[in-house]
Motif scaffolding. Structure first.
Motif, PDB file in Angstrom:
ATOM      1  N   GLY A   1      -3.868   7.352  -1.100  1.00 24.60           N
ATOM      2  CA  GLY A   1      -4.217   8.907  -1.214  1.00 24.60           C
ATOM      3  C   GLY A   1      -3.987   9.233  -2.659  1.00 24.60           C
ATOM      4  N   ALA A   2      -5.033   9.377  -3.168  1.00 22.84           N
ATOM      5  CA  ALA A   2      -5.132   9.985  -4.730  1.00 22.84           C
ATOM      6  C   ALA A   2      -6.064  11.058  -5.123  1.00 22.84           C
ATOM      7  N   ARG A   3      -5.586  11.909  -5.380  1.00 19.21           N
ATOM      8  CA  ARG A   3      -6.444  13.207  -6.039  1.00 19.21           C
ATOM      9  C   ARG A   3      -6.950  12.842  -7.568  1.00 19.21           C
ATOM     10  N   VAL A   4      -8.341  13.338  -7.795  1.00 14.28           N
ATOM     11  CA  VAL A   4      -8.960  13.255  -8.850  1.00 14.28           C
ATOM     12  C   VAL A   4      -8.658  13.629 -10.125  1.00 14.28           C
TER      13      VAL A   4
ATOM     14  N   ILE B   1     -12.620  13.036  -1.862  1.00 10.29           N
ATOM     15  CA  ILE B   1     -13.723  13.878  -2.683  1.00 10.29           C
ATOM     16  C   ILE B   1     -14.202  14.758  -1.943  1.00 10.29           C
ATOM     17  N   GLU B   2     -14.632  14.719  -0.657  1.00 11.24           N
ATOM     18  CA  GLU B   2     -15.020  15.962   0.323  1.00 11.24           C
ATOM     19  C   GLU B   2     -16.420  16.412   0.185  1.00 11.24           C
TER      20      GLU B   2
ATOM     21  N   GLY C   1      -8.997  22.606  -5.218  1.00  8.29           N
ATOM     22  CA  GLY C   1      -8.501  22.725  -6.403  1.00  8.29           C
ATOM     23  C   GLY C   1      -8.982  21.616  -7.323  1.00  8.29           C
ATOM     24  N   ILE C   2     -10.068  21.278  -7.120  1.00  6.39           N
ATOM     25  CA  ILE C   2     -10.885  20.069  -8.018  1.00  6.39           C
ATOM     26  C   ILE C   2     -12.274  20.452  -8.245  1.00  6.39           C
ATOM     27  N   THR C   3     -12.742  19.881  -9.488  1.00 10.32           N
ATOM     28  CA  THR C   3     -14.174  20.019 -10.037  1.00 10.32           C
ATOM     29  C   THR C   3     -14.889  19.139  -9.744  1.00 10.32           C
ATOM     30  N   LEU C   4     -16.184  19.246  -9.680  1.00 11.22           N
ATOM     31  CA  LEU C   4     -17.181  17.694  -9.838  1.00 11.22           C
ATOM     32  C   LEU C   4     -17.061  17.088 -11.091  1.00 11.22           C
TER      33      LEU C   4
ATOM     34  N   ILE D   1       0.823  -1.274  -0.076  1.00 12.38           N
ATOM     35  CA  ILE D   1       0.045  -0.071  -0.053  1.00 12.38           C
ATOM     36  C   ILE D   1       0.800   0.990   0.101  1.00 12.38           C
ATOM     37  N   PHE D   2       0.682   2.039  -0.946  1.00 16.27           N
ATOM     38  CA  PHE D   2       1.536   3.397  -1.039  1.00 16.27           C
ATOM     39  C   PHE D   2       0.696   4.377  -0.031  1.00 16.27           C
ATOM     40  N   VAL D   3       1.199   4.960   0.860  1.00 15.10           N
ATOM     41  CA  VAL D   3       0.734   5.841   1.856  1.00 15.10           C
ATOM     42  C   VAL D   3       1.017   7.274   1.851  1.00 15.10           C
ATOM     43  N   ASP D   4       1.533   7.504   0.584  1.00 13.68           N
ATOM     44  CA  ASP D   4       2.027   8.925   0.281  1.00 13.68           C
ATOM     45  C   ASP D   4       0.629   9.792   0.495  1.00 13.68           C
ATOM     46  N   ASP D   5       0.695  11.147   0.696  1.00 12.36           N
ATOM     47  CA  ASP D   5      -0.401  11.913   0.800  1.00 12.36           C
ATOM     48  C   ASP D   5      -1.037  11.909  -0.560  1.00 12.36           C
ATOM     49  N   ASN D   6      -0.297  12.069  -1.480  1.00 15.75           N
ATOM     50  CA  ASN D   6      -0.963  12.136  -3.152  1.00 15.75           C
ATOM     51  C   ASN D   6       0.360  11.487  -3.973  1.00 15.75           C
TER      52      ASN D   6
END
Length: 473
Positions: free
Chosen positions: A281-284, A307-308, A321-324, A248-253
């Motif tokens: 942890g991944a950003r969309v 997603i938040e 800094g992301i969109t739907l 498992i990669f546990v980086d913040d992103n």
């Protein structure tokens, strides 16, 4: 190591407050911080022992404390009460053994933690820079004032040395995996998510983003660093050769630098490494068809996304800094690749009302997520939200974690109402025919009995099912 006096460091990792220290639990991943420090010490010829008190009762503690030259404790803001308890216990076992604290909470509140927890020493910054010198200090060969990031008491006065971080992560030895070999990791909600031995890796430190609810920028002194693909692949190959089946990669992103991730995935494919990989942890906004296809070929099986919210207004307020649209694209693409997807949502932003939360629930239902986790917003020390609330007098400087609650001036909804909305979210998301059909079809495609077990656990743990009033809008 001529004339070296071998020092024995005992490192202790604690469960979150609310979990008993003396009760064994099944954990997702091991304490990497203690493993890195142990690796540095072993390289210098010293001895290290790690006790993970999430997976082992405190009865095992006594013999190790009596044999240790110093006891190190990882301090998380979420485990402060357990930390106080374990320090009291250590003092009862051996009043003379020095206690060293460090970790996320110490990096945020600095020398304040030393006094609050009644420890002897504290490391602020990244301990790999300082831990070997602390061993020399115990030998009498190094002065306290020369150790980067060390906080200590002397003649009734607190001293704090300037902290340091590791600029080049490739210079660090691999974590001391063998010290946690006795523990069985890889559990979510008590369910083993994939068969075989399980280990975690961190391939970067820090985070280049500034979400208002997050304290990460305070932990790493606002500096983002990465390990090279070559260095990452060397550790993956090492673990594979040692018989590990899951990482498992546990980086913040983990996906921030897509080119670097592609190189890592290419290396895994080229070396024919047959393992399961989990991205915690991944950003969309990192979603990309070619990258995801390569990740699938390399063995990525599960991704967790922050997603938040299902409201653009709330995402902007949090500075995500992301969109739907980016969220929709990422989750649908991940589902197309048969990745197991976990989406985390936060309820209770200061500007959020019930309509916003219902929008988030409806948005979550539109996404082909396998797991949706709904959390009540926490104002946590070190975050921008916490700092603002302290300045406004809504939170005291010693209140390190405070949940959103209109009765405290934190948000528009009371804690009670937010709990009701969270139950509503769980019920409306999980108890749907569309969701059940999606999971059955995915299970058949993947033929993964562990996924089936995990989903059944989600249903079993939804204890609020009887509270039907939460279903109404």
């Amino acid at each position: 190591h001529y004339n070296l006096i071998i020092m024995h460091f005992l490192f202790i990792y604690l469960p979150r407050d609310g979990f008993f220290i003396n009760r064994k639990t099944r954990c997702l991943f091991p304490p990497l911080g203690a493993m890195y420090l142990s690796a540095v010490l072993e390289k210098e010829g010293h001895k290290a022992t790690i006790i993970d008190l999430r997976a082992e009762g405190e009865k095992a503690l006594r013999k190790f404390v009596l044999d240790a030259d110093i006891v190190g404790i990882t301090v998380e803001t979420t485990s402060l009460n357990n930390c106080r308890k374990i320090i009291e216990l250590i003092r009862q076992i051996d009043r003379d053994v020095p206690i060293l604290i460090g970790g996320p909470h110490c990096n945020i509140v600095k020398e304040k933690a030393l006094k609050e927890l009644n420890a002897d020493y504290e490391i602020v910054g990244e301990g790999e820079v300082s831990i070997a010198k602390i061993a020399k200090m115990l030998e009498g060969k190094e002065e306290e004032r020369n150790i980067a990031g060390l906080c200590y008491l002397k003649n009734g006065k607190t001293y704090s040395n300037p902290p340091a971080i590791v600029d080049n992560l490739d210079t660090l030895p691999f974590p001391a995996h063998h010290l946690v070999k006795k523990y069985n990791y890889g559990y979510i909600g008590g369910i083993k998510i994939f068969p075989g031995r399980f280990m975690s890796m961190i391939t970067s430190r820090g985070c280049p983003f500034k979400c208002k609810f997050c304290s990460r920028s305070s932990l790493y002194f606002d500096k983002y660093r990465v390990r090279s693909p070559k260095n990452v692949l060397e550790e993956i190959k090492y673990l594979y050769e040692k018989g590990y089946k899951n990482i498992i990669f546990v980086d913040d992103n983990f996906l921030t630098d897509k080119k670097r991730v592609e190189e890592i995935m290419d290396g895994i494919i080229k070396e024919e490494i047959d393992m399961n990989f989990i991205i915690e942890g991944a950003r969309v906004d990192s979603a990309d068809y070619n990258l995801y296809r390569k990740m699938k070929e390399a063995g990525v099986k599960l991704i967790t996304y922050g997603i938040e919210s299902g409201n653009q207004e709330i995402l902007d307020y949090y500075n995500k800094g992301i969109t739907l649209e980016q969220i929709k694209y990422a989750i649908n693409l991940a589902d197309q690749m048969n990745f197991i997807t976990i989406g985390n949502f936060i309820l209770g932003a200061p500007i959020e009302d019930e309509k916003h939360i219902q929008n988030t629930i409806e948005f979550a239902k539109e996404l082909p997520l396998d797991v949706a986790s709904f959390f009540i917003l926490e104002y946590i020390v070190g975050s921008e939200l916490w700092n603002e609330a302290v300045k406004e007098g809504k939170i005291g400087v010693n209140e390190y974690i405070v949940e959103s609650d209109a009765s405290k001036g934190l948000g528009k909804l009371t804690r009670k109402r937010l709990e009701e909305m969270r139950r509503r979210a769980n019920l409306q998301f999980y108890f749907r025919i569309k969701y059940a059909v999606h999971e059955i079809l995915k299970f058949l495609r993947m033929k993964n009995i562990y996924l089936a077990k995990g989903i059944s656990t989600v249903f079993a743990c939804s204890r609020c099912v009887k509270k039907r009033r939460c279903l109404k809008k």
